[in-house]
Motif scaffolding. Structure first.
Motif, PDB file in Angstrom:
ATOM      1  N   MET A   6     -22.097 -21.999 -18.210  1.00 28.91           N
ATOM      2  CA  MET A   6     -23.293 -22.692 -17.736  1.00 28.91           C
ATOM      3  C   MET A   6     -24.044 -23.325 -18.909  1.00 28.91           C
ATOM      4  O   MET A   6     -24.550 -24.451 -18.799  1.00 28.91           O
ATOM      5  CB  MET A   6     -24.214 -21.719 -16.990  1.00 28.91           C
ATOM      6  N   PHE A   7     -24.111 -22.637 -20.042  1.00 21.86           N
ATOM      7  CA  PHE A   7     -24.742 -23.204 -21.227  1.00 21.86           C
ATOM      8  C   PHE A   7     -23.997 -24.442 -21.709  1.00 21.86           C
ATOM      9  O   PHE A   7     -24.609 -25.469 -22.031  1.00 21.86           O
ATOM     10  CB  PHE A   7     -24.812 -22.159 -22.347  1.00 21.86           C
ATOM     11  N   GLU A  17     -19.346 -16.694 -17.448  1.00 18.13           N
ATOM     12  CA  GLU A  17     -20.156 -17.498 -16.529  1.00 18.13           C
ATOM     13  C   GLU A  17     -21.418 -18.002 -17.224  1.00 18.13           C
ATOM     14  O   GLU A  17     -21.813 -19.158 -17.042  1.00 18.13           O
ATOM     15  CB  GLU A  17     -20.521 -16.677 -15.295  1.00 18.13           C
ATOM     16  N   ASP A  18     -22.044 -17.158 -18.033  1.00 21.29           N
ATOM     17  CA  ASP A  18     -23.246 -17.562 -18.753  1.00 21.29           C
ATOM     18  C   ASP A  18     -22.933 -18.631 -19.805  1.00 21.29           C
ATOM     19  O   ASP A  18     -23.652 -19.626 -19.926  1.00 21.29           O
ATOM     20  CB  ASP A  18     -23.913 -16.360 -19.418  1.00 21.29           C
ATOM     21  N   GLN A  63     -19.001 -11.994 -16.568  1.00 24.65           N
ATOM     22  CA  GLN A  63     -20.407 -12.403 -16.562  1.00 24.65           C
ATOM     23  C   GLN A  63     -20.741 -13.201 -17.822  1.00 24.65           C
ATOM     24  O   GLN A  63     -21.450 -14.192 -17.766  1.00 24.65           O
ATOM     25  CB  GLN A  63     -21.321 -11.177 -16.462  1.00 24.65           C
ATOM     26  N   TRP A  64     -20.226 -12.760 -18.983  1.00 23.42           N
ATOM     27  CA  TRP A  64     -20.448 -13.487 -20.241  1.00 23.42           C
ATOM     28  C   TRP A  64     -19.878 -14.892 -20.143  1.00 23.42           C
ATOM     29  O   TRP A  64     -20.514 -15.862 -20.552  1.00 23.42           O
ATOM     30  CB  TRP A  64     -19.806 -12.719 -21.391  1.00 23.42           C
TER      31      TRP A  64
END
Length: 63
Positions: free
Chosen positions: A29-30, A25-26, A22-23
């Motif tokens: 995206m950033f 993926e975040d 999840q980290w």
């Protein structure tokens, strides 16, 4: 990982693989957003850098 709404999840019960996924993926995206911003800003950045370079070197079109 199933969890009832009444139960509290403790930190040591967190699956680190899911957390890191999840980290990532975040963060990706950033990075994609920042890269898109830089690419879209290039038509402004490149002439600005050229004009800055000419200004620093005292370039003149006149005789």
């Amino acid at each position: 990982m199933k969890q009832n709404h009444n139960q509290h999840q403790n930190f040591w019960e967190v699956d680190l693989r899911v957390l890191l996924l999840q980290w990532w993926e975040d963060i990706s995206m950033f990075i994609l957003t920042a890269l898109t911003f830089v690419v879209l800003a290039l038509p402004v950045i490149i002439p600005g850098l050229i004009m800055w370079y000419l200004l620093v070197n005292n370039f003149s079109f006149g005789p």
